[in-house]
Design an enzyme around this catalytic site. Sequence first.
Site, PDB file in Angstrom:
ATOM      1  N   ASP A 113       3.264  -4.594  12.473  1.00 30.22           N
ATOM      2  CA  ASP A 113       2.025  -4.039  11.936  1.00 30.22           C
ATOM      3  C   ASP A 113       1.551  -2.835  12.738  1.00 30.22           C
ATOM      4  OD1 ASP A 113       2.244  -6.297  10.441  1.00 30.22           O
ATOM      5  OD2 ASP A 113       0.309  -7.150  10.968  1.00 30.22           O
ATOM      6  N   ASP A 201      -1.662   1.170   8.914  1.00 35.69           N
ATOM      7  CA  ASP A 201      -0.976   0.132   9.679  1.00 35.69           C
ATOM      8  C   ASP A 201       0.518   0.437   9.557  1.00 35.69           C
ATOM      9  OD1 ASP A 201      -3.461  -1.065  10.041  1.00 35.69           O
ATOM     10  OD2 ASP A 201      -2.867  -3.009   9.216  1.00 35.69           O
ATOM     11  N   HIS A 250       0.212  -4.105   3.710  1.00 33.12           N
ATOM     12  CA  HIS A 250       1.557  -4.213   4.280  1.00 33.12           C
ATOM     13  C   HIS A 250       2.605  -4.377   3.187  1.00 33.12           C
ATOM     14  CE1 HIS A 250      -0.599  -5.653   8.179  1.00 33.12           C
ATOM     15  NE2 HIS A 250      -0.906  -4.411   7.824  1.00 33.12           N
ATOM     16  N   ASP A 252       5.743  -5.119   3.288  1.00 33.78           N
ATOM     17  CA  ASP A 252       6.985  -5.867   3.511  1.00 33.78           C
ATOM     18  C   ASP A 252       7.023  -7.284   2.928  1.00 33.78           C
ATOM     19  OD1 ASP A 252       5.135  -6.353   5.528  1.00 33.78           O
ATOM     20  OD2 ASP A 252       6.583  -6.330   7.163  1.00 33.78           O
ATOM     21  N   ARG A 269       4.430  -7.540  -8.335  1.00 33.72           N
ATOM     22  CA  ARG A 269       3.901  -6.271  -7.801  1.00 33.72           C
ATOM     23  C   ARG A 269       4.926  -5.172  -8.056  1.00 33.72           C
ATOM     24  NH1 ARG A 269       2.703  -8.846  -1.813  1.00 33.72           N
ATOM     25  NH2 ARG A 269       1.428 -10.590  -2.522  1.00 33.72           N
ATOM     26  N   SER A 303      -1.406 -14.525   4.732  1.00 33.49           N
ATOM     27  CA  SER A 303      -0.414 -13.916   3.845  1.00 33.49           C
ATOM     28  C   SER A 303      -0.186 -14.762   2.608  1.00 33.49           C
ATOM     29  CB  SER A 303       0.905 -13.734   4.590  1.00 33.49           C
ATOM     30  OG  SER A 303       0.682 -13.041   5.787  1.00 33.49           O
ATOM     31  N   SER A 304       0.491 -14.174   1.625  1.00 36.70           N
ATOM     32  CA  SER A 304       0.782 -14.868   0.375  1.00 36.70           C
ATOM     33  C   SER A 304       2.110 -15.619   0.493  1.00 36.70           C
ATOM     34  CB  SER A 304       0.881 -13.838  -0.754  1.00 36.70           C
ATOM     35  OG  SER A 304       2.080 -13.097  -0.612  1.00 36.70           O
ATOM     36  N   CYS A 356       7.682  -9.096   9.748  1.00 40.68           N
ATOM     37  CA  CYS A 356       6.410  -8.860  10.454  1.00 40.68           C
ATOM     38  C   CYS A 356       6.511  -9.151  11.950  1.00 40.68           C
ATOM     39  CB  CYS A 356       5.320  -9.780   9.912  1.00 40.68           C
ATOM     40  SG  CYS A 356       4.954  -9.604   8.179  1.00 40.68           S
TER      41      CYS A 356
HETATM   42  N1  NVA Z   1       0.579  -8.253   1.380  1.00 40.27           N
HETATM   43  C1  NVA Z   1       1.253  -9.219   2.059  1.00 40.27           C
HETATM   44  C2  NVA Z   1       1.346  -9.261   3.513  1.00 40.27           C
HETATM   45  C3  NVA Z   1       2.766  -9.211   3.847  1.00 40.27           C
HETATM   46  C4  NVA Z   1       3.193  -9.270   5.211  1.00 40.27           C
HETATM   47  C5  NVA Z   1       1.096 -10.566   1.428  1.00 40.27           C
HETATM   48  O1  NVA Z   1       1.803 -10.771   0.457  1.00 40.27           O
HETATM   49  O2  NVA Z   1       0.322 -11.397   1.865  1.00 40.27           O
END
Ligand code: NVA
Length: 372
Positions: A113, A201, A250, A252, A269, A303-304, A356
């Site tokens: 990050d 970030d 983020h 990734d 997404r 995070s998700s 991450c």
């Molecule tokens: N946008 C992200 C964070 C990923 C490291 C998520 O899906 O929570």
Amino acid sequence: MSNWTPEKTIVNSWNEWDPLRHVIVGKADNCHIPPEEPALDAKVPEDSDMRGQWGKRPQETIDRANELLDTFADQLRARGVKVDRPTPIDHSLPATTPDFHTDSQFGCMPPRDVLLTVGSEILEATMSYRCRWFEYLNYRPLMQQYWEEDPNFRHESAPKPRLTDADYHDDYLSEKIGVEKRLQWTADKFFVTTEEEPLFDAADVLRFGRDLVVQHGFTTNLKGIEWIRRHFPDHRVHAVNFPGDPYPIHIDATFTPLRPGLILNNPQRRLPDDQRVMFEKNGWEIVDAAQPAHNAPPALCYSSVWLSMNVLVLDPKTVCVEKSEVYQAEQMDKLGMEVVEVDLRDAYAFGGGLHCCTADVYREGGCEDYFP
Ligand code: NVA
């Protein structure tokens, strides 16, 4: 007279897939759930168990996360990858500048990050949360060591932002916005951060040799992307956004390059058609990532479930996948990748997955042009 002479190349990494030889793996020590603040609140889902909580994370969860991170570091070492670790600062301390105050900091589990490695440079990102303003300090001992040993290492730090209330849209701060409205705002590119000053970030940036792909969202604004463009004048910098993500921070767990010509995209997404052109014109395939194995993130996790696709590529044929993410592993196998299983789910809450919790120091190879 001193006989100090830096003499070897330590830092070199131009993309997300060339053979990895040296990496930083984060630590969970003393990690805190920070108090409320504008950008962070906008990221925490409205039904999340994180809402209203703050303080030091339970010690047994810190110990467990560290056990997993240590084991991951050992797995990498066993494959010939040199592993460095940060020196955690005291995250219980408040962060105070002339412009803001917050009662605690965050942690140093996700170096990705904060640190952006581009060739022989490691750039400390501005960051966009107040609780993460001082996070670069966890990595300063390593940065100093690399600087002393590597005559070509460029240690850079982006201008520290002021992070006053002017950096955040008030609209995002009301209690219940609802996912529908959030999705509309994301589609309209109306995010929690304003264009008051450059913010980014490092985890919003993906490296493709001469091209840098940067997510415009909650944690990176257009001025942040423009700052990156001016800072890397020999690169082409592309702003991307993913309208299906109500909490776009983020890149990734959304867009994951695996090797030249192949990228996984989160099917919820999808990269908009007009932003696919440079990939399609150059014969790159963008495939939907497999479904996550879990219906919900672990407890107290920002995070998700899509950390399933937050993988670490060791070389164009080998990828680390979280052990419980069986569908993602199966897809990697079908795509011709050797899968290295890594147990990390109990550390997710500390700031993310396998991508991450690492930051590149050295990958073989140089700066290629994949989109001529
Ligand atoms: N946008 C992200 C964070 C990923 C490291 C998520 O899906 O929570």
